[in-house]
Scaffold this active site. Structure first.
Site, PDB file in Angstrom:
ATOM      1  N   ASP A 175     -57.222   6.044  25.906  1.00 25.83           N
ATOM      2  CA  ASP A 175     -58.015   4.817  25.983  1.00 25.83           C
ATOM      3  C   ASP A 175     -57.116   3.594  25.803  1.00 25.83           C
ATOM      4  O   ASP A 175     -56.016   3.692  25.275  1.00 25.83           O
ATOM      5  CB  ASP A 175     -59.102   4.843  24.906  1.00 25.83           C
ATOM      6  N   GLU A 176     -57.628   2.441  26.250  1.00 28.69           N
ATOM      7  CA  GLU A 176     -56.855   1.187  26.228  1.00 28.69           C
ATOM      8  C   GLU A 176     -55.523   1.379  26.957  1.00 28.69           C
ATOM      9  O   GLU A 176     -54.473   0.874  26.536  1.00 28.69           O
ATOM     10  CB  GLU A 176     -56.619   0.704  24.790  1.00 28.69           C
ATOM     11  N   MET A 184     -63.798  -5.684  30.734  1.00 24.38           N
ATOM     12  CA  MET A 184     -64.296  -5.505  29.377  1.00 24.38           C
ATOM     13  C   MET A 184     -65.813  -5.344  29.446  1.00 24.38           C
ATOM     14  O   MET A 184     -66.455  -5.809  30.395  1.00 24.38           O
ATOM     15  CB  MET A 184     -63.937  -6.723  28.517  1.00 24.38           C
ATOM     16  N   ASP A 185     -66.375  -4.674  28.457  1.00 28.12           N
ATOM     17  CA  ASP A 185     -67.833  -4.595  28.292  1.00 28.12           C
ATOM     18  C   ASP A 185     -68.528  -3.715  29.333  1.00 28.12           C
ATOM     19  O   ASP A 185     -69.729  -3.854  29.543  1.00 28.12           O
ATOM     20  CB  ASP A 185     -68.445  -6.002  28.318  1.00 28.12           C
ATOM     21  N   SER A 205     -64.756   2.780  26.819  1.00 23.10           N
ATOM     22  CA  SER A 205     -64.501   3.578  25.615  1.00 23.10           C
ATOM     23  C   SER A 205     -65.651   4.541  25.335  1.00 23.10           C
ATOM     24  O   SER A 205     -65.434   5.662  24.867  1.00 23.10           O
ATOM     25  CB  SER A 205     -64.265   2.659  24.414  1.00 23.10           C
ATOM     26  N   GLN A 247     -54.338   0.153  29.548  1.00 23.65           N
ATOM     27  CA  GLN A 247     -53.662  -1.032  30.086  1.00 23.65           C
ATOM     28  C   GLN A 247     -52.507  -1.466  29.206  1.00 23.65           C
ATOM     29  O   GLN A 247     -51.572  -2.115  29.672  1.00 23.65           O
ATOM     30  CB  GLN A 247     -54.651  -2.189  30.258  1.00 23.65           C
ATOM     31  N   GLY A 284     -62.170  -0.851  34.735  1.00 22.48           N
ATOM     32  CA  GLY A 284     -63.186  -1.879  34.920  1.00 22.48           C
ATOM     33  C   GLY A 284     -62.892  -3.063  34.019  1.00 22.48           C
ATOM     34  O   GLY A 284     -61.839  -3.140  33.398  1.00 22.48           O
TER      35      GLY A 284
END
Length: 230
Positions: A85-86, A11-12, A16, A88, A9
């Site tokens: 996580d992260e 950010m925000d 996480s 990308q 998705g």
């Protein structure tokens, strides 16, 4: 059977937070997991959420072989799942290594990341995850544009002006944070999530406020974490 699942998705949107919830749900059932991250907003070797949750994690570097890391630890003590996580920021090769973890070790992998950058271009790691994942899911919590519509794009601003060119990876954040990322001659960088219409028009919340279209709170544009140019 084990699966490679990609939660993606803007950010925000709570990726996480969801990553930490997935880890919690598996741990309370007695399953053993490994957590990986790269360029988290709070610093190295941690998965953190904007609502204050955090867990230690293994930091992924450019040369990290995720297949080697997981298989080595799996031999020492069985690993039931991996949270990445992260994602990308992972390389396509590292994503392929995660797929091998699923197929050869039977370990579930849950990856979380942004699909596209501020230029609306796919991150290489995210593109490979879309190509290889057994499932691609969108988190249930929707980030919102300043206009109230569902946010679908990530915008970068430099000294308050939205930009669509520059280094793909300059790690930052959106939300209530103190200050912004000052990268010297480049300018002060912040991030904001927008719907497609306002991203195309480059109409950020600040632009809308200047036109009197919306009462923008001071925290709409966010602070940022240390830069990681590539």
């Amino acid at each position: 059977m084990a699966e490679l699942v990609f939660f993606s998705g803007t950010m925000d949107c709570g990726k996480s937070t969801l990553a930490l919830q997935v880890d919690h749900n598996h741990r309370v059932q007695g399953r053993q997991g490994l957590l990986f991250t790269r360029f988290d907003r709070s610093g190295e070797a941690v998965i953190s959420s904007r609502i204050g949750l955090a867990r230690p994690a293994l930091e992924v570097a450019e040369d990290t072989d995720l297949w080697h890391e997981v298989s080595r630890r799996h031999r020492e003590r069985p690993v039931d799942y991996v949270v990445a996580d992260e994602a990308q920021f992972f390389s396509p090769e590292q994503v392929e290594q995660l797929a091998r973890v699923v197929d050869d070790l039977g370990v579930d992998v849950f990856a979380f990341g942004i699909t596209s950058d501020f230029r609306t271009r796919l991150f290489p790691g995210s593109a490979r995850l879309v190509e290889l994942a057994d499932r691609v899911q969108v988190p249930q919590v929707e980030a919102l544009c300043w206009c109230g519509a569902r946010a679908t794009h990530n915008a970068r601003t430099v000294d308050g002006a939205m930009v669509v060119a520059g280094e793909q990876v300059v790690v930052g954040d959106v939300g209530e944070r103190e200050g912004t990322l000052d990268v010297g001659p480049v300018g002060t960088i912040a991030y904001e999530v927008l719907c497609r219409r306002h991203h195309v028009r480059r109409e950020t919340a600040a632009v809308a406020a200047a036109r009197g279209e919306v009462d923008v709170r001071a925290d709409v544009s966010a602070g940022s974490a240390p830069a990681a140019p590539r």
